[in-house]
Enzyme design. Structure first.
Site, mmCIF file in Angstrom:
data_model
loop_
_atom_site.group_PDB
_atom_site.id
_atom_site.type_symbol
_atom_site.label_atom_id
_atom_site.label_comp_id
_atom_site.label_asym_id
_atom_site.label_seq_id
_atom_site.Cartn_x
_atom_site.Cartn_y
_atom_site.Cartn_z
ATOM 1 N N SER A 137 10.237 -1.403 -4.748
ATOM 2 C CA SER A 137 11.181 -1.514 -5.852
ATOM 3 C C SER A 137 12.020 -2.760 -5.655
ATOM 4 O O SER A 137 12.222 -3.217 -4.524
ATOM 5 C CB SER A 137 12.081 -0.281 -5.887
ATOM 6 O OG SER A 137 13.184 -0.466 -6.748
ATOM 7 N N TYR B 88 17.327 5.084 -1.746
ATOM 8 C CA TYR B 88 16.125 4.584 -2.422
ATOM 9 C C TYR B 88 15.739 3.197 -1.898
ATOM 10 O O TYR B 88 14.576 2.915 -1.615
ATOM 11 C CB TYR B 88 16.424 4.546 -3.917
ATOM 12 C CG TYR B 88 15.273 4.222 -4.832
ATOM 13 C CD1 TYR B 88 14.240 5.125 -5.039
ATOM 14 C CD2 TYR B 88 15.253 3.020 -5.526
ATOM 15 C CE1 TYR B 88 13.207 4.834 -5.922
ATOM 16 C CE2 TYR B 88 14.225 2.721 -6.416
ATOM 17 C CZ TYR B 88 13.203 3.631 -6.597
ATOM 18 O OH TYR B 88 12.184 3.334 -7.472
ATOM 19 N N LYS C 185 12.294 2.085 0.002
ATOM 20 C CA LYS C 185 11.391 1.157 -0.673
ATOM 21 C C LYS C 185 11.125 -0.093 0.152
ATOM 22 O O LYS C 185 9.996 -0.606 0.156
ATOM 23 C CB LYS C 185 11.956 0.792 -2.043
ATOM 24 C CG LYS C 185 11.924 1.936 -3.051
ATOM 25 C CD LYS C 185 10.511 2.481 -3.237
ATOM 26 C CE LYS C 185 10.394 3.396 -4.443
ATOM 27 N NZ LYS C 185 9.032 3.926 -4.622
#
Length: 309
Positions: A151, A164, A168
């Site tokens: 991401s 997150y 990632k």
């Protein structure tokens, strides 16, 4: 040129909707037999649904072959069982797209440790477990194409997504090691950084932008990265019809004489050390050591020619 997945078997995790669904449908259109893996539920990982079965029905309606699988990527035994059943049914696993994911966004100050741990477990550990379950089979058949889903948050950061982002960027690092270990077995591993309007991002985009970032626009990049002629160790961004590459880079090392290896000596050379110039994209960690030794040789004219990182 037509890129085909005839005679290939693909597993797509998180394929009940959004990006994963579009990957599964296009793989099937191009001849692959597809395992549609999805727990269903909401974007925070709770609840269940029959989303995977619905995607299978769509694939079968267009003449393709697919099976639904509700195993959790965080449970290694379930991933092993999924791969074993796939091999028993279709003879192998040639493509794995690690797409399953969840969001539990909060600022780091407000984030509970359990929310950090869970997001990392699903994205990073889950991708590793699914990959590990396929790894030996891919080595035996001397063929594997694996895609990790990173991401922009992982590559570049984003407010309120510490969990997150950590997961990632970890996936990009996992890719870099696995592509080295899998190389001699014709296993190619790549990283995709998609931008798409899905249930994961439904409240992050204005309505017009949400439509612009249709998941179908990511599919060409994703499927190229798991095709027979795919590169390896690539990081590719995709969204709304725009595609780009990203790299982990470093500049030339600055060699400090022994008398300058102090806090003050480092600070005095910081502008040079941090210069955004003479950048290179190493293909393995050992190149950092080689870069340092190169700087030493340039200054002193002596030193070993290589070293391991």
């Amino acid at each position: 040129m037509t890129i085909s997945f005839n005679d290939k078997v693909a597993i797509v995790t998180g394929a009940g909707g959004g990006l994963g669904k579009e990957y599964a449908l296009e793989l099937a259109r191009r001849g692959a037999k597809v395992v549609v893996n999805d727990l269903g539920g909401s974007r925070d990982g709770t609840g269940t649904s029959d989303a995977a079965a619905q995607v299978v029905s769509e694939i079968e309606a267009m003449g393709g072959e697919a099976v639904a699988n509700g195993s959790s990527v965080t449970e290694y035994d379930q991933m092993v069982e999924m791969v074993a059943k796939t091999k028993e049914k279709w003879g192998g696993v040639h493509v794995l797209i690690n797409n399953a994911g969840v969001l539990r966004d909060k600022t780091f100050a407000k984030m509970e440790p359990a929310d950090f741990e869970f997001v990392v477990k699903v994205h990073l550990t889950g991708s590793a477990m699914a990959t590990k379950a396929c790894w030996e089979l891919m080595r035996e058949q001397a063929y594997g194409r694996i895609l990790m889903t990173a991401s922009s948050t992982g590559l570049f950061g984003n407010f309120g997504q510490a969990n997150y982002g950590a997961a990632k960027l970890g996936l990009a690092g996992l890719t870099k090691t696995l592509q080295l270990e899998g190389g001699k077995y014709n296993i190619r591993v790549n990283t995709l950084s998609p931008v798409a309007g899905t249930r994961m991002t439904a409240d992050l985009f204005p309505e017009e932008a949400f439509k612009l970032f249709d998941p179908v626009n990511v599919v060409p990049a994703a499927l190229f990265l798991v095709s027979e002629d795919a590169p390896t160790n690539a990081i590719v961004g995709a969204g709304a019809g725009g595609y780009h590459s990203a790299w982990t880079v470093m500049n030339d090392a600055v060699w400090l004489p022994e008398e300058e290896r102090t806090l003050e000596g480092f600070a005095a050379r910081w502008e040079e050390i941090s210069a955004f110039s003479n950048l290179m994209a190493p293909q393995s960690g050992s190149e950092q050591s080689a870069n340092i030794l190169k700087a030493m040789q340039k200054v002193t004219g002596t030193g070993p020619s290589s070293a391991r990182g």
